[in-house]
Scaffold this active site. Structure first.
Site, PDB file in Angstrom:
ATOM      1  N   CYS A   1     -10.087  -6.798   1.255  1.00 53.07           N
ATOM      2  CA  CYS A   1     -10.247  -5.425   1.718  1.00 53.07           C
ATOM      3  C   CYS A   1     -11.665  -4.923   1.535  1.00 53.07           C
ATOM      4  O   CYS A   1     -12.040  -3.919   2.111  1.00 53.07           O
ATOM      5  CB  CYS A   1      -9.313  -4.508   0.967  1.00 53.07           C
ATOM      6  SG  CYS A   1      -7.663  -5.160   0.889  1.00 53.07           S
TER       7      CYS A   1
ATOM      8  N   THR B   1       0.834  -1.204   0.000  1.00 54.17           N
ATOM      9  CA  THR B   1       0.000   0.000   0.000  1.00 54.17           C
ATOM     10  C   THR B   1       0.866   1.250   0.000  1.00 54.17           C
ATOM     11  O   THR B   1       0.654   2.178  -0.787  1.00 54.17           O
ATOM     12  CB  THR B   1      -0.931  -0.003   1.238  1.00 54.17           C
ATOM     13  OG1 THR B   1      -1.737  -1.180   1.182  1.00 54.17           O
ATOM     14  CG2 THR B   1      -1.811   1.227   1.272  1.00 54.17           C
TER      15      THR B   1
ATOM     16  N   SER C   1       5.240  -6.570  -1.573  1.00 52.32           N
ATOM     17  CA  SER C   1       4.934  -6.664  -0.145  1.00 52.32           C
ATOM     18  C   SER C   1       5.375  -8.015   0.406  1.00 52.32           C
ATOM     19  O   SER C   1       5.054  -9.060  -0.162  1.00 52.32           O
ATOM     20  CB  SER C   1       3.417  -6.491   0.035  1.00 52.32           C
ATOM     21  OG  SER C   1       3.063  -6.774   1.367  1.00 52.32           O
TER      22      SER C   1
ATOM     23  N   THR D   1      13.019   5.573  10.832  1.00 58.64           N
ATOM     24  CA  THR D   1      13.993   4.534  11.168  1.00 58.64           C
ATOM     25  C   THR D   1      13.565   3.222  10.534  1.00 58.64           C
ATOM     26  O   THR D   1      12.400   2.828  10.620  1.00 58.64           O
ATOM     27  CB  THR D   1      14.105   4.393  12.697  1.00 58.64           C
ATOM     28  OG1 THR D   1      14.523   5.657  13.215  1.00 58.64           O
ATOM     29  CG2 THR D   1      15.107   3.324  13.085  1.00 58.64           C
TER      30      THR D   1
HETATM   31  C1  LIG Z   1      -2.065  -7.137  -0.641  1.00 54.40           C
HETATM   32  C2  LIG Z   1      -1.965  -6.234  -1.820  1.00 54.40           C
HETATM   33  C3  LIG Z   1      -1.572  -4.890  -1.691  1.00 54.40           C
HETATM   34  C4  LIG Z   1      -1.323  -4.255  -0.339  1.00 54.40           C
HETATM   35  O1  LIG Z   1      -0.142  -4.699   0.249  1.00 54.40           O
HETATM   36  P1  LIG Z   1       0.076  -4.477   1.828  1.00 54.40           P
HETATM   37  O2  LIG Z   1       1.491  -4.833   2.061  1.00 54.40           O
HETATM   38  O3  LIG Z   1      -0.879  -5.390   2.504  1.00 54.40           O
HETATM   39  O4  LIG Z   1      -0.199  -3.044   2.099  1.00 54.40           O
HETATM   40  C5  LIG Z   1      -1.465  -4.112  -2.815  1.00 54.40           C
HETATM   41  N1  LIG Z   1      -1.711  -4.627  -4.030  1.00 54.40           N
HETATM   42  C6  LIG Z   1      -2.090  -5.901  -4.210  1.00 54.40           C
HETATM   43  C7  LIG Z   1      -2.327  -6.412  -5.579  1.00 54.40           C
HETATM   44  C8  LIG Z   1      -2.238  -6.748  -3.113  1.00 54.40           C
HETATM   45  O5  LIG Z   1      -2.633  -8.009  -3.291  1.00 54.40           O
END
Ligand SMILES: *Cc1c(COP(=O)(O)O)cnc(C)c1O
Length: 385
Positions: free
Chosen positions: A327, A72, A199, A239
């Site tokens: 979400c 995100t 992520s 940090t």
């Molecule tokens: C899970 C996801 C995110 C968000 O990642 P986070 O690390 O949970 O904030 C963004 N884009 C896609 C396609 C995702 O599946």
């Protein structure tokens, strides 16, 4: 009761090897990497070593990898960073209708600030067509953001082709590759993109850590949006999340090492699952493409079934799947991805996503194939749809 977790696109457990690599950085190796003493220099070295490793694994240079708090933040960093760089003249942003909310909401925010946006249509399988992108480009387009792999239906977009179109027009190209890591190869050179988000917790790394890749030649296209110290070469203050960064690098290393067999194994399991479902029940349809799809992810519609009811009944049998995307599961609107794919609302509401992972076995699939068909039958017998 057997527990079968089939929601790996939402998140994954952290691999024990990853936890082990992280542990010393909570205790003995606690120094602040910005400190000049030895305590700081030890962690500084560990962070830079992790950055080098990550860079190598995605075909980037170390100075092009920035650690963030996750997918995100990385998406926001690029969209708002490029937006604010152009704040005086504003401009036009292109994205697709099937992006994750991290992209859609960030672009929507820029629209509120006076930027224009185009949300590209997709076809019935979730593909963005190169012609649609070409037609959308304007003289004032400042950024194109199209996801590499869709988290709800698993479509793998033709990123190289799309990125080449952007490059011809000298427009920076961002891709949300969060769902790609650990499932398909990711090489920033081969993709030809300028920015990329990833992520850790989607590929057996820790939560709360990710990377934003920024091609050297594109770094002047954005401004930093988290202000403070000069961490991450001034691109992201704060940090560093040292254990997270170490865990991210370790998880990526393990994921890449498994790429030649684990995704194929999961694809075979998914295939077995889908065929088993079709044999056992009528009115079962796959949403998304047959080819160019993520291994192990199935988005399936069950005719005359309300997805949430099936989800809850499965949960009571220890089986975890998801309806829509995690979400949005609290809202009753049909998935924006399925809607963009021209899936009718009833079919969209009757769909579930099963995303397989490392721990899933043939026995898991057999268990679900035993449990699911009678539930569907029972729900259909009381269904109002
Ligand atoms: C899970 C996801 C995110 C968000 O990642 P986070 O690390 O949970 O904030 C963004 N884009 C896609 C396609 C995702 O599946």
């Amino acid at each position: 009761m057997r527990k079968v977790y089939m929601d790996h696109s939402a998140t994954t457990p952290t691999r024990p090897e990853v936890v082990e690599a992280m542990l010393p950085f909570f205790t003995e190796q606690f120094g602040n990497p910005s400190s000049l003493h030895q305590f700081g220099q030890w962690t500084r070295a560990a962070v830079e070593e992790a950055r080098d490793r990550v860079a190598k694994l995605i075909g980037a240079e170390s100075e092009e990898v920035f650690f963030t708090s996750g997918g995100t933040e990385s998406d926001n960093m690029v969209i708002k960073g490029v937006g604010f760089k152009n704040i005086e003249k504003r401009g036009h942003i292109i994205t697709s209708k099937i992006e994750h909310h991290a992209v859609l909401e960030a672009v929507g925010f820029m629209e509120k600030l006076g930027f224009d946006a185009t949300y590209l249509d997709v076809d019935g399988y979730g593909f963005v067509s190169p012609d649609t992108l070409r037609e959308a480009i304007r003289d004032d387009t400042i950024l194109i953001s199209v996801m590499m792999t869709n988290n709800e239906v698993g479509t793998i977009e033709p990123i190289r082709v799309l990125a080449d179109i952007a490059r011809e027009r000298e427009i920076p190209f961002h891709t949300d590759a969060v769902q790609s890591f650990g499932k398909i190869p990711v090489d920033v050179e081969e993709l030809g993109i300028d920015f990329l988000a990833s992520s850790g917790h989607k590929f057996y790394g820790p939560k709360g850590v990710g990377i934003c890749y920024m091609r050297k030649s594109a770094q002047h296209r954005l401004v930093n949006f988290v202000h403070g110290g000069s961490h991450e070469s001034g691109k992201r203050a704060g940090t560093e999340n040292i254990p997270g960064i170490i865990g991210f690098a370790k998880a990526l290393e393990l994921a890449v090492a498994d790429l030649d067999r684990e995704p194929r194994r999961q694809a075979e399991l998914a295939d077995m699952f889908y065929r088993g479902l079709r044999d056992a029940i009528d009115g079962v349809e796959l949403n998304g493409p047959e080819k160019n799809r993520l291994p192990g992810l199935l988005n399936i519609s069950f005719d005359k079934i309300e997805g949430e009811s099936l989800l809850i009944s499965l949960d009571m049998q220890g089986i975890a799947a998801s309806s829509g995307s995690a979400c949005t599961s609290e809202t009753l609107e049909a998935s924006h991805v399925l809607t963009a794919m021209h899936c009718d609302p009833v079919r969209a509401h009757s769909s579930l996503r099963f995303s397989l992972g490392r721990e899933n076995t043939e026995e898991d699939i057999e268990y679900v194939l035993r449990v699911l068909p009678p539930i569907v039958e029972k729900l259909r017998s009381v269904s109002m749809l």
